[in-house]
Design a protein around this motif. Sequence first.
Motif, PDB file in Angstrom:
ATOM      1  N   MET A 171       0.811  -1.269  -0.011  1.00 42.26           N
ATOM      2  CA  MET A 171      -0.003   0.038   0.028  1.00 42.26           C
ATOM      3  C   MET A 171       0.713   1.115  -0.007  1.00 42.26           C
ATOM      4  SD  MET A 171      -3.016   1.059   2.831  1.00 42.26           S
ATOM      5  CE  MET A 171      -3.648  -0.597   3.064  1.00 42.26           C
ATOM      6  N   LYS A 172       0.567   2.129  -1.232  1.00 45.28           N
ATOM      7  CA  LYS A 172       1.309   3.245  -1.186  1.00 45.28           C
ATOM      8  C   LYS A 172       0.854   4.332  -0.152  1.00 45.28           C
ATOM      9  CE  LYS A 172       2.349   2.958  -5.915  1.00 45.28           C
ATOM     10  NZ  LYS A 172       1.937   3.647  -7.153  1.00 45.28           N
ATOM     11  N   ASN A 173       1.737   5.257   0.471  1.00 44.94           N
ATOM     12  CA  ASN A 173       1.313   6.282   1.578  1.00 44.94           C
ATOM     13  C   ASN A 173       2.195   7.317   1.501  1.00 44.94           C
ATOM     14  OD1 ASN A 173       3.231   6.060   3.874  1.00 44.94           O
ATOM     15  ND2 ASN A 173       2.747   3.788   3.524  1.00 44.94           N
ATOM     16  N   ILE A 174       1.872   8.490   2.224  1.00 44.07           N
ATOM     17  CA  ILE A 174       2.570   9.619   2.362  1.00 44.07           C
ATOM     18  C   ILE A 174       3.060   9.818   3.780  1.00 44.07           C
ATOM     19  CG2 ILE A 174       1.480  10.725   0.292  1.00 44.07           C
ATOM     20  CD1 ILE A 174      -0.211  12.470   2.175  1.00 44.07           C
ATOM     21  N   VAL A 175       3.144   8.888   4.522  1.00 48.50           N
ATOM     22  CA  VAL A 175       3.744   8.833   5.860  1.00 48.50           C
ATOM     23  C   VAL A 175       4.981   9.643   6.020  1.00 48.50           C
ATOM     24  CG1 VAL A 175       4.088   7.746   8.056  1.00 48.50           C
ATOM     25  CG2 VAL A 175       2.155   7.003   6.669  1.00 48.50           C
ATOM     26  N   ARG A 176       5.899   9.199   5.299  1.00 44.93           N
ATOM     27  CA  ARG A 176       7.250   9.867   5.351  1.00 44.93           C
ATOM     28  C   ARG A 176       7.207  11.101   5.018  1.00 44.93           C
ATOM     29  NH1 ARG A 176      12.485   7.119   3.428  1.00 44.93           N
ATOM     30  NH2 ARG A 176      10.812   5.310   3.504  1.00 44.93           N
ATOM     31  N   VAL A 177       6.571  11.619   4.170  1.00 49.23           N
ATOM     32  CA  VAL A 177       6.231  13.218   3.666  1.00 49.23           C
ATOM     33  C   VAL A 177       5.763  13.884   4.770  1.00 49.23           C
ATOM     34  CG1 VAL A 177       5.014  14.676   2.300  1.00 49.23           C
ATOM     35  CG2 VAL A 177       6.081  12.633   1.074  1.00 49.23           C
ATOM     36  N   LEU A 178       4.716  13.564   5.586  1.00 52.47           N
ATOM     37  CA  LEU A 178       4.168  13.990   6.608  1.00 52.47           C
ATOM     38  C   LEU A 178       5.013  14.051   7.763  1.00 52.47           C
ATOM     39  CD1 LEU A 178       0.491  12.347   6.353  1.00 52.47           C
ATOM     40  CD2 LEU A 178       1.284  14.791   5.632  1.00 52.47           C
ATOM     41  N   ARG A 179       5.660  13.021   8.012  1.00 54.37           N
ATOM     42  CA  ARG A 179       6.659  13.121   9.104  1.00 54.37           C
ATOM     43  C   ARG A 179       7.778  14.118   8.892  1.00 54.37           C
ATOM     44  NH1 ARG A 179      11.586  10.696   9.389  1.00 54.37           N
ATOM     45  NH2 ARG A 179      11.189   9.490   7.827  1.00 54.37           N
ATOM     46  N   ALA A 180       8.227  13.895   7.821  1.00 57.37           N
ATOM     47  CA  ALA A 180       9.240  15.013   7.431  1.00 57.37           C
ATOM     48  C   ALA A 180       8.840  16.551   7.485  1.00 57.37           C
ATOM     49  CB  ALA A 180       9.710  14.716   6.026  1.00 57.37           C
ATOM     50  N   GLU A 181       7.800  16.789   7.180  1.00 54.06           N
ATOM     51  CA  GLU A 181       6.940  18.136   7.229  1.00 54.06           C
ATOM     52  C   GLU A 181       7.015  18.509   8.707  1.00 54.06           C
ATOM     53  OE1 GLU A 181       3.761  18.189   3.649  1.00 54.06           O
ATOM     54  OE2 GLU A 181       3.071  17.934   5.593  1.00 54.06           O
ATOM     55  N   ARG A 182       6.897  17.707   9.569  1.00 53.16           N
ATOM     56  CA  ARG A 182       6.925  17.913  10.950  1.00 53.16           C
ATOM     57  C   ARG A 182       8.272  17.882  11.634  1.00 53.16           C
ATOM     58  NH1 ARG A 182       2.447  16.608   8.986  1.00 53.16           N
ATOM     59  NH2 ARG A 182       0.475  17.230   9.980  1.00 53.16           N
ATOM     60  N   GLY A 183       9.131  17.438  10.830  1.00 53.53           N
ATOM     61  CA  GLY A 183      10.836  17.433  11.403  1.00 53.53           C
ATOM     62  C   GLY A 183      10.720  16.368  12.469  1.00 53.53           C
ATOM     63  N   TRP A 184      10.045  15.214  12.307  1.00 53.58           N
ATOM     64  CA  TRP A 184      10.112  14.120  13.181  1.00 53.58           C
ATOM     65  C   TRP A 184      11.081  13.047  12.609  1.00 53.58           C
ATOM     66  CZ3 TRP A 184       4.071  13.460  13.942  1.00 53.58           C
ATOM     67  CH2 TRP A 184       3.557  14.484  14.547  1.00 53.58           C
ATOM     68  N   SER A 185      11.868  12.487  13.424  1.00 55.77           N
ATOM     69  CA  SER A 185      12.507  11.261  13.014  1.00 55.77           C
ATOM     70  C   SER A 185      11.541   9.927  13.208  1.00 55.77           C
ATOM     71  CB  SER A 185      13.433  11.012  14.126  1.00 55.77           C
ATOM     72  OG  SER A 185      13.082  10.540  15.402  1.00 55.77           O
ATOM     73  N   GLN A 186      12.138   8.883  12.414  1.00 54.91           N
ATOM     74  CA  GLN A 186      11.203   7.857  12.544  1.00 54.91           C
ATOM     75  C   GLN A 186      10.835   7.169  14.151  1.00 54.91           C
ATOM     76  OE1 GLN A 186      12.877   4.746  10.092  1.00 54.91           O
ATOM     77  NE2 GLN A 186      11.986   5.543   8.317  1.00 54.91           N
ATOM     78  N   GLN A 187      11.740   7.670  14.735  1.00 60.82           N
ATOM     79  CA  GLN A 187      11.875   7.145  16.162  1.00 60.82           C
ATOM     80  C   GLN A 187      10.562   8.020  17.124  1.00 60.82           C
ATOM     81  OE1 GLN A 187      13.285   4.242  17.919  1.00 60.82           O
ATOM     82  NE2 GLN A 187      11.323   4.958  19.192  1.00 60.82           N
ATOM     83  N   GLU A 188      10.824   9.352  16.704  1.00 61.48           N
ATOM     84  CA  GLU A 188       9.754  10.246  17.438  1.00 61.48           C
ATOM     85  C   GLU A 188       8.328   9.929  16.901  1.00 61.48           C
ATOM     86  OE1 GLU A 188      12.288  14.309  17.802  1.00 61.48           O
ATOM     87  OE2 GLU A 188      11.628  13.687  15.764  1.00 61.48           O
ATOM     88  N   ILE A 201      -3.867   9.637   3.249  1.00 58.49           N
ATOM     89  CA  ILE A 201      -2.593   9.308   3.773  1.00 58.49           C
ATOM     90  C   ILE A 201      -2.230   7.838   2.820  1.00 58.49           C
ATOM     91  CG2 ILE A 201      -0.971   8.368   5.457  1.00 58.49           C
ATOM     92  CD1 ILE A 201      -2.878  10.306   7.394  1.00 58.49           C
ATOM     93  N   PHE A 202      -3.068   6.977   2.748  1.00 58.33           N
ATOM     94  CA  PHE A 202      -2.979   5.629   2.295  1.00 58.33           C
ATOM     95  C   PHE A 202      -3.643   5.533   1.012  1.00 58.33           C
ATOM     96  CE2 PHE A 202      -2.333   5.331   6.821  1.00 58.33           C
ATOM     97  CZ  PHE A 202      -1.248   4.767   7.024  1.00 58.33           C
TER      98      PHE A 202
END
Length: 72
Positions: free
Chosen positions: A1-18, A59-60
Amino acid sequence: MKNIVRVLRAERGWSQQELADRLDVSRQSVNAIETGKYDPSLPLAFAIARLFGRSIEEIFDDERGVTAEAAE
């Protein structure tokens, strides 16, 4: 399933761990979702949508004609 989670996370400046901490999942789970190797459970998909203030459909992409809208 494609998604934009990485984009949304990056926009907020969050790491994957955050993001993982906010969702109460492992960093590896976030990575697997972002790379499309793992589809989140419905409760997790709802949690992701709530966290980013978006609908699940935004998102998905179920890859059957319904597309995730690009992050603005």
